[in-house]
Design a protein around this motif. Structure first.
Motif, mmCIF file in Angstrom:
data_model
loop_
_atom_site.group_PDB
_atom_site.id
_atom_site.type_symbol
_atom_site.label_atom_id
_atom_site.label_comp_id
_atom_site.label_asym_id
_atom_site.label_seq_id
_atom_site.Cartn_x
_atom_site.Cartn_y
_atom_site.Cartn_z
ATOM 1 N N SER A 169 0.845 -1.188 0.000
ATOM 2 C CA SER A 169 0.000 0.000 0.000
ATOM 3 C C SER A 169 0.881 1.239 0.000
ATOM 4 O O SER A 169 2.068 1.172 0.315
ATOM 5 C CB SER A 169 -0.927 -0.014 1.212
ATOM 6 O OG SER A 169 -0.160 0.025 2.404
ATOM 7 N N SER A 227 -1.838 -1.471 -3.617
ATOM 8 C CA SER A 227 -1.809 -0.669 -4.836
ATOM 9 C C SER A 227 -1.522 -1.546 -6.043
ATOM 10 O O SER A 227 -0.605 -2.370 -6.015
ATOM 11 C CB SER A 227 -0.727 0.399 -4.726
ATOM 12 O OG SER A 227 -0.526 1.005 -5.982
ATOM 13 N N SER A 271 3.181 5.774 -11.939
ATOM 14 C CA SER A 271 3.126 5.189 -10.598
ATOM 15 C C SER A 271 4.114 5.880 -9.680
ATOM 16 O O SER A 271 5.284 6.069 -10.040
ATOM 17 C CB SER A 271 3.466 3.696 -10.676
ATOM 18 O OG SER A 271 3.725 3.205 -9.366
ATOM 19 N N SER A 310 -4.500 6.005 -7.903
ATOM 20 C CA SER A 310 -3.638 6.929 -7.170
ATOM 21 C C SER A 310 -4.484 7.707 -6.177
ATOM 22 O O SER A 310 -5.683 7.899 -6.385
ATOM 23 C CB SER A 310 -2.929 7.883 -8.123
ATOM 24 O OG SER A 310 -3.845 8.778 -8.693
#
Lengths: 473, 505
Positions: free
Chosen positions: A74, A105, A314, B53
């Motif tokens: 995460s 994630s 990212s 995100s």
């Protein structure tokens, strides 16, 4: 006069120390700290008179905190304006709390390990100030006088920014980059506002800006416009100058999203889950490419998710080294943008975003002057404006011509034409371009707030779609 | 009624202001103002229900603006000490001195009453920063997954942006304001991919960004559960719809689309700084020049436009602007005729006689401490007809036309003449009834022709406050949030393009 930043001297607020302090305070399994130390100065003018100016300073610190769990990793990302080193603890706490609470994630990847580079980590952040315009302002003042005497008006904006970025990671990676970004946009008009011309350029330090030459080009274009011709909408043999090509190509770059293409939802989507990588896009063997070390267009050679337009990036990839990348290689679509995690999970070779764009490689480049000389009846554009995506399927864009559409007849400019609204796709333009000039540094007018580092050729399009007439002058 | 955020009140705004204003006075400035601003922004994006995100950022800065010897000077920074605030005042005065020789007319500001120590907080129920991020993301995921589970939906994009904005303002005349605004922007888009046909289609929720809090996501001001449940059917029909035959059509335009046409063709065109040429090199000028005030026929008699900084939940709503002017509502177009502009104090002084005003209408706003206050857009809204028709009644008046719903693509020229808009949904109208969706539609017109073709506006039951969080203006660029209220309306004989044909296909 004292300096607002100077008043802060004596405190241990060097960006490098903020990075180290944040990494030391982190309780996360992985941590990336980014300090953006930003200064900018600008001048704005209208009607041969300065209208606004300013000098601004900001400092933002971003902390990326990652936590490893059984079902994945995460992440928490928090950014704050940091005025004193004492604020670092609260910032790290906020990032750690957010990361701890978050779910796994999809974009998680191991943080980038240290690698060799030649950054001067210890050097203080670079700054800019109003004095970067000293020589430029003197020449601009002279141009104001000359234009006032000639009953013409100058409007425009000059800006110089300096961003020093410091990246530190719990892996031990340290990177820093000083990014100067300067631009000049200048618009010349006749006193009755019926004739208008424009020029724009990118500069790293304003020492290479020749105001006299730029003003002379604007004057030449205003003289071309003394003869006015009304033309209807239609498809025209059209010469796009480098700034207009940059407008279109930055839109193409924004569509180089590997994941969207693989999912079948952008112009580069291929059949059955694939993409159009490998397909020939342009008849001319042009290459659309990015290179962090391209002379005059230098940008960071490591990934920063604070750059990147609106492409898929990212936070885990911050610091990843960037190499020269050919998005279109000699006319063939070669690479798309993606994260390490997505590329790995889908076994697709993807590339990181790089903050500049170059279109070049015409084997027999033809200058704009030669294109004009070779045109029987066509249009020469100055620049484009208000460009928006109409159809993502084809990347059809709409927008306006602005500040000078010139009629070319029998090899020479014979007058100025009304403005048009166009509907065109950059992908189609690459396919239909018949001639290209050498690439040269240029400023996209549409993207000048976001993406200034481009080198583009002029392109000749035999059948550019001027969809409707605009009454704007 | 929400209260001012304690962490903002804890910042030393008053001592910084005192230091800056005192130093500006010592240096002979005839006007000085000080701002301390904080913007907190959090965002989250989900792709196919998975978190892409999430971030939380905060910008805090201070700014000093002076009029010195009739000339503007501005400086901003981030270090919050009285010494740096005074140094910013020095920088601002120094900048004004340098600029003096390049300025022609002295800067004079229209007078405004003093507001000694006033506060204002926007109308919301739940500060989204008081809701844990995990709870916010869980709600986005729940709605995304429901959409994704529906037949014909291959992908879902969801995002949520929330802003907590605090402004402290103090000037040399004695006005001090402390204000707080909250706004949110939820976006949900469903995508259909037809691999066989090599085609994809998408459709977005019609929910506008709003001056509301987290309650907007849980049923106050918008019903996401119901709207998103209906979206997949609409998307499937859209994906299979025939392309429009280009030509001239009557249009019934829903409030969810018309707000953006108002924004571009009226909102920006009636900014006085544009009409005066200050934005000529960038965003452009305006066809609606000040010499035409009171005579320019902007549209049909049904066109009544108000600029309003007081509308509840409006994104441009605030108590006082960044020049200490109390906000208000004012007419811009009355019965189709141009009657007013959006102003700041300098323009209200310089053009007051022509405009028939003796004070600003409160349209000066900066997007952060790092930027000067520009003339920025009020909530510029189209008044409904108090006894006006419903959408169905408007549609019933059309023999052959299109009902346009939701905004998508937009573009307009530098004098605000020629525009082209697309949308989310296009429903064919045949003999007064809806007859299935169409696709690849864009409508294109010249501003005054378009508003002149407006035959009728709908009633209050068709009125929606639309808007945008991303309105750009000025150099250096500033971003503002603004709402536009409007009813549905009926337009006769509008040029409609087929966007695939435009692309040469």
């Amino acid at each position: 006069m004292s300096d607002a930043r100077g008043a802060n001297k004596g405190m241990s607020d060097a960006p490098q120390e903020l990075v180290d302090a944040a990494l030391a305070a982190s309780t996360a399994d992985g941590c990336i700290v980014l300090v953006h130390d930003h200064t900018e100065a600008n001048l704005r003018w209208a009607n041969n008179t300065l209208t606004t100016n300013g000098r601004m300073a900001t400092r933002n610190v971003t902390v990326v905190s990652t936590f490893d769990h059984a079902d994945g990793t995460s992440v928490g990302v928090v950014t704050r304006s940091v005025s004193t080193p004492g604020e670092i603890t609260g910032l790290v706490d906020a990032a750690d709390s957010a990361g701890r609470a978050a779910g796994p994630s999809e974009d998680a990847a191991p943080l980038v390990e240290p690698y060799g580079h030649s950054d001067d980590w210890a050097a203080p952040p670079a700054e800019t100030g109003i004095d970067v315009f000293a020589g430029f302002a003197r020449d601009l003042g002279a141009a104001f006088d000359a234009w006032r005497r000639a009953d013409r008006m100058l409007f425009g904006f000059a800006e110089h920014q300096m961003t020093s970025t410091f990246l530190g990671s719990s892996t031990g990676l340290r990177r820093r980059f000083d990014q100067p970004t300067g631009r000049l946009e200048i618009n010349g008009k006749s006193a009755d506002l019926t004739r208008s011309s424009w020029a724009g350029l990118h500069s790293r330090d304003f020492t290479d800006v020749d105001v006299t030459a730029v003003a002379a080009d604007l004057e030449r274009r205003l003289e071309w416009a003394r003869t006015r011709v009304d033309l209807p909408a239609g498809r025209y043999d059209t010469i796009l100058p480098p700034t207009a090509v940059a407008d279109f190509m930055v839109y193409a770059l924004e569509a180089f999203d590997a994941r969207a293409a693989a999912e079948g939802r952008n112009v580069f989507a291929g059949e059955a889950g694939g993409t159009r990588v490998g397909e020939t896009l342009s008849a001319l063997p042009l290459s659309l490419r990015s290179d962090p070390h391209h002379p005059g267009l230098e940008c960071p050679d490591f990934e920063l998710t604070s750059n990147g337009l609106w492409l898929h990036q990212s936070e885990f990839d911050n610091g990843r080294p960037l190499a020269p990348t050919r998005w279109v290689d000699q006319g063939r679509l070669a690479h798309l943008v993606g994260t390490r995690a997505w590329g790995g999970a889908n076994a697709v070779d993807v590339s990181p975003f790089v903050d500049n764009l170059i279109l070049d490689g015409a084997p027999d480049p033809v200058s704009i002057e030669e294109m004009v000389a070779d045109t029987e009846r066509g249009l020469l554009l100055t620049c484009l404006w208000y460009i928006r995506e109409v159809d993502p399927q084809t990347l059809l864009l709409t927008g306006l011509t602005r500040d000078g559409v010139y009629l070319v007849e029998n090899g020479r400019v014979t007058g100025a034409v009304n403005n048009f609204r166009f509907n065109e796709s950059p992908v189609d333009l690459l396919a239909r371009a018949t001639h290209a000039s050498e690439a040269r540094p240029t400023l996209s007018r549409e993207w000048s707030d976001y993406f200034t580092r481009t080198a583009m050729p002029a392109l000749r399009i035999p059948d550019f779609n001027m969809s409707t007439v605009s009454k704007a002058s | 009624m929400p209260e001012l955020d304690a962490t903002f009140l804890a910042l030393p705004a008053r001592s910084l202001a005192a230091a800056a204003l005192h130093r500006a006075d010592e240096l002979g400035a005839e006007h000085a103002d000080f701002r301390l601003e904080r913007q907190r922004v959090a965002h989250a994006t989900l792709r196919d229900g998975k978190l892409q995100s999430a971030g939380d950022s905060e910008d805090v800065g201070l700014a000093v603006r002076v009029v010195h010897d009739g000339t503007w000077g501005f400086a901003s920074g981030y270090v919050r000490t009285p010494e740096t605030a005074a140094a910013l005042a020095e920088q601002a005065v120094a900048t004004a001195k340098i600029s003096r020789v390049l300025s022609s007319e002295p800067v004079v500001l229209a007078p405004e009453p003093v507001y000694a120590d006033v506060t204002w907080v926007s109308a919301y129920e739940v500060n989204p920063f008081d809701v844990p991020e995990t709870e916010r993301i869980a709600r986005l995921r729940e709605l995304s997954e429901r959409l994704l589970a529906a037949d014909g939906v291959d992908h879902v994009d969801a995002s949520f942006t929330q802003v907590l904005e605090n402004k402290f303002y103090a000037d040399s005349h004695g006005t001090t304001t402390t204000q707080q605004r909250v706004r949110v922007e939820p976006r949900f888009e469903a995508v259909n991919v037809d691999r066989g046909a090599g085609r994809f289609s998408s459709m977005r929720s019609l929910a506008p960004p709003a001056g509301r809090g987290w309650e907007y996501l849980t049923g106050t001001g918008w019903d996401f559960d119901t709207e998103l449940a209906e979206l997949p059917d609409l998307l499937r029909e859209h994906a299979k719809a025939p392309g429009i035959e280009a030509g001239t059509y009557d249009l019934v335009i829903d409030a969810s689309n018309l707000w953006l046409t108002i924004h571009e063709s009226i909102g920006h065109a009636t900014e006085l700084d544009r009409a005066l040429g200050y934005e000529a090199a960038y965003a452009g000028t305006s066809f609606a020049t000040i010499d035409q005030l009171g005579t320019l026929r902007y549209g049909s008699p049904a066109l009544n436009i108000v600029g309003d900084r007081t509308a509840p939940h409006g994104l441009a709503t605030i108590g006082w602007d960044d020049e200490g002017v109390q906000t208000q509502a004012f007419d811009i177009v009355r019965d189709g005729v141009l009657v007013g502009y959006q102003l700041n104090r300098q323009m209200a002084h310089d053009h007051g006689a022509t405009l028939g005003v003796d004070r600003s209408n409160g349209c000066a706003l900066a997007d952060s401490a790092g930027h000067i206050a520009l003339q920025r857009m009020a909530n510029v809204s189209l008044r409904p007809d108090p006894a006006g028709p419903s959408v169905e009644e408007l549609i019933s008046r059309v023999e052959r036309g299109i009902y346009v719903v939701g905004d998508r693509s937009w573009s307009i020229d530098m004098q605000r003449f020629n525009f082209q808009f697309t949308g989310q949904q296009f429903h064919r109208i045949e003999n007064g009834r809806l007859a299935g969706q169409l696709r690849d539609v864009a409508y294109q017109a010249t501003t005054t022709d378009f508003w002149g073709s407006m035959e009728a506006v709908g009633g209050p039951q068709t009125y929606v406050l639309g808007g945008a969080m991303n309105c750009g203006k000025g150099q250096p660029g500033q971003v503002a949030a603004v709402s536009h209220g409007c009813p549905a309306a009926l337009f006769r004989g509008v040029n409609v393009l087929n966007t695939r044909e435009e692309g040469g296909r």
